[in-house]
Design a protein around this motif. Structure first.
Motif, mmCIF file in Angstrom:
data_model
loop_
_atom_site.group_PDB
_atom_site.id
_atom_site.type_symbol
_atom_site.label_atom_id
_atom_site.label_comp_id
_atom_site.label_asym_id
_atom_site.label_seq_id
_atom_site.Cartn_x
_atom_site.Cartn_y
_atom_site.Cartn_z
ATOM 1 N N MET A 1 0.849 -1.175 0.000
ATOM 2 C CA MET A 1 0.000 0.000 0.000
ATOM 3 C C MET A 1 0.893 1.237 0.000
ATOM 4 S SD MET A 1 -2.788 1.308 2.827
ATOM 5 C CE MET A 1 -4.022 0.129 2.412
ATOM 6 N N PRO A 2 0.627 2.185 -0.898
ATOM 7 C CA PRO A 2 1.454 3.403 -0.919
ATOM 8 C C PRO A 2 1.190 4.282 0.301
ATOM 9 C CG PRO A 2 -0.321 3.545 -2.526
ATOM 10 C CD PRO A 2 -0.376 2.161 -1.950
ATOM 11 N N LYS A 3 2.211 5.021 0.637
ATOM 12 C CA LYS A 3 2.099 5.943 1.761
ATOM 13 C C LYS A 3 1.203 7.117 1.377
ATOM 14 C CE LYS A 3 5.955 7.829 2.897
ATOM 15 N NZ LYS A 3 7.216 8.273 3.465
ATOM 16 N N PRO A 4 0.327 7.568 2.283
ATOM 17 C CA PRO A 4 -0.557 8.693 1.955
ATOM 18 C C PRO A 4 0.208 10.011 1.906
ATOM 19 C CG PRO A 4 -0.856 8.056 4.237
ATOM 20 C CD PRO A 4 0.075 7.049 3.621
ATOM 21 N N ASP A 5 -0.346 10.974 1.181
ATOM 22 C CA ASP A 5 0.236 12.316 1.128
ATOM 23 C C ASP A 5 -0.014 13.064 2.432
ATOM 24 O OD1 ASP A 5 1.111 11.969 -1.489
ATOM 25 O OD2 ASP A 5 -0.790 12.648 -2.297
ATOM 26 N N PHE A 6 -1.148 12.806 3.046
ATOM 27 C CA PHE A 6 -1.519 13.402 4.328
ATOM 28 C C PHE A 6 -2.673 12.593 4.897
ATOM 29 C CE2 PHE A 6 -3.780 15.562 0.961
ATOM 30 C CZ PHE A 6 -5.099 15.472 1.381
ATOM 31 N N MET A 7 -2.978 12.816 6.154
ATOM 32 C CA MET A 7 -4.110 12.142 6.793
ATOM 33 C C MET A 7 -4.992 13.192 7.457
ATOM 34 S SD MET A 7 -2.460 8.681 8.405
ATOM 35 C CE MET A 7 -0.974 9.389 9.095
ATOM 36 N N ILE A 8 -6.292 12.936 7.424
ATOM 37 C CA ILE A 8 -7.257 13.837 8.049
ATOM 38 C C ILE A 8 -7.975 13.056 9.136
ATOM 39 C CG2 ILE A 8 -9.307 15.255 7.730
ATOM 40 C CD1 ILE A 8 -8.471 15.529 4.783
ATOM 41 N N SER A 9 -7.925 13.594 10.325
ATOM 42 C CA SER A 9 -8.584 12.981 11.474
ATOM 43 C C SER A 9 -9.729 13.878 11.914
ATOM 44 C CB SER A 9 -7.556 12.837 12.610
ATOM 45 O OG SER A 9 -8.190 12.571 13.835
ATOM 46 N N THR A 10 -10.836 13.274 12.291
ATOM 47 C CA THR A 10 -11.931 14.055 12.843
ATOM 48 C C THR A 10 -12.335 13.456 14.175
ATOM 49 O OG1 THR A 10 -13.632 12.724 11.773
ATOM 50 C CG2 THR A 10 -12.855 14.666 10.579
ATOM 51 N N GLY A 11 -12.881 14.268 14.990
ATOM 52 C CA GLY A 11 -13.337 13.791 16.284
ATOM 53 C C GLY A 11 -13.977 14.921 17.037
ATOM 54 N N GLN A 12 -14.418 14.598 18.194
ATOM 55 C CA GLN A 12 -15.002 15.625 19.032
ATOM 56 C C GLN A 12 -14.001 15.995 20.100
ATOM 57 O OE1 GLN A 12 -18.670 13.711 20.104
ATOM 58 N NE2 GLN A 12 -19.755 14.836 18.520
ATOM 59 N N ILE A 13 -14.219 17.142 20.694
ATOM 60 C CA ILE A 13 -13.283 17.638 21.688
ATOM 61 C C ILE A 13 -13.192 16.702 22.891
ATOM 62 C CG2 ILE A 13 -12.863 19.546 23.299
ATOM 63 C CD1 ILE A 13 -13.877 21.424 21.117
ATOM 64 N N LEU A 14 -14.260 15.956 23.139
ATOM 65 C CA LEU A 14 -14.216 14.978 24.214
ATOM 66 C C LEU A 14 -13.231 13.873 23.852
ATOM 67 C CD1 LEU A 14 -18.007 14.668 25.025
ATOM 68 C CD2 LEU A 14 -16.293 15.993 26.242
ATOM 69 N N CYS A 15 -12.899 13.060 24.777
ATOM 70 C CA CYS A 15 -11.954 11.968 24.541
ATOM 71 C C CYS A 15 -12.435 11.095 23.383
ATOM 72 C CB CYS A 15 -11.815 11.141 25.818
ATOM 73 S SG CYS A 15 -10.615 9.822 25.660
ATOM 74 N N ASP A 16 -11.609 10.954 22.367
ATOM 75 C CA ASP A 16 -11.968 10.178 21.192
ATOM 76 C C ASP A 16 -10.840 9.191 20.911
ATOM 77 O OD1 ASP A 16 -12.746 9.161 18.762
ATOM 78 O OD2 ASP A 16 -13.266 11.107 17.902
ATOM 79 N N PRO A 17 -11.062 7.907 21.148
ATOM 80 C CA PRO A 17 -9.978 6.935 20.984
ATOM 81 C C PRO A 17 -9.469 6.800 19.558
ATOM 82 C CG PRO A 17 -12.053 5.807 21.400
ATOM 83 C CD PRO A 17 -12.298 7.277 21.583
ATOM 84 N N ARG A 18 -10.263 7.219 18.554
ATOM 85 C CA ARG A 18 -9.790 7.117 17.171
ATOM 86 C C ARG A 18 -8.581 8.002 16.917
ATOM 87 N NH1 ARG A 18 -15.313 8.592 14.466
ATOM 88 N NH2 ARG A 18 -15.222 9.924 16.277
ATOM 89 N N ALA A 19 -8.420 9.038 17.709
ATOM 90 C CA ALA A 19 -7.274 9.931 17.533
ATOM 91 C C ALA A 19 -5.955 9.201 17.778
ATOM 92 C CB ALA A 19 -7.393 11.139 18.450
ATOM 93 N N LYS A 20 -5.976 8.163 18.580
ATOM 94 C CA LYS A 20 -4.752 7.405 18.874
ATOM 95 C C LYS A 20 -4.217 6.697 17.632
ATOM 96 C CE LYS A 20 -4.126 8.292 23.161
ATOM 97 N NZ LYS A 20 -2.979 9.110 23.517
ATOM 98 N N TRP A 21 -5.099 6.314 16.709
ATOM 99 C CA TRP A 21 -4.648 5.640 15.503
ATOM 100 C C TRP A 21 -3.693 6.537 14.727
ATOM 101 C CZ3 TRP A 21 -4.613 6.416 10.286
ATOM 102 C CH2 TRP A 21 -4.303 5.312 9.506
ATOM 103 N N TYR A 22 -4.022 7.816 14.640
ATOM 104 C CA TYR A 22 -3.179 8.751 13.897
ATOM 105 C C TYR A 22 -1.859 8.994 14.623
ATOM 106 C CZ TYR A 22 -7.269 9.401 11.039
ATOM 107 O OH TYR A 22 -8.322 9.180 10.198
ATOM 108 N N GLN A 23 -1.916 9.039 15.939
ATOM 109 C CA GLN A 23 -0.675 9.182 16.710
ATOM 110 C C GLN A 23 0.224 7.973 16.488
ATOM 111 O OE1 GLN A 23 -1.922 9.760 20.749
ATOM 112 N NE2 GLN A 23 -2.280 11.948 20.458
#
Length: 84
Positions: A1-23
């Motif tokens: 799989m090619p490396k992405p040019d950038f990544m876009i993360s969305t979430g709410q200001i409250l604790c959102d575990p999906r943000a950890k994937w990007y980290q």
């Protein structure tokens, strides 16, 4: 799989575990920028009229999206290929 040019993360200001994937992905792709769009979590209080803060939410989200546009414009031009 090619490396992405950038990544876009969305979430709410409250604790959102999906943000950890990007980290975590930054450990493997430190040169790929991530733009996180924070979406404000609407207040919920039965005794408050939330229309008072709708203007703030609107301005906040517009500011987040303009930041994304700034990031996209700063990236090298590239032809986008879509399949459908």
């Amino acid at each position: 799989m090619p490396k992405p040019d950038f990544m876009i993360s969305t979430g709410q200001i409250l604790c959102d575990p999906r943000a950890k994937w990007y980290q975590a992905s930054q450990q493997y792709m430190p040169d790929v920028p991530i733009y996180n769009i924070d979406l404000p979590y609407p207040l919920f209080q039965k005794d408050q009229d939330h229309r008072d803060v709708w203007g703030y939410y609107h301005k906040y989200i517009v500011k987040e999206l303009r930041g994304l546009v700034k990031l996209l414009r700063s990236r090298p031009a590239r032809r986008w290929i879509t399949t459908g």
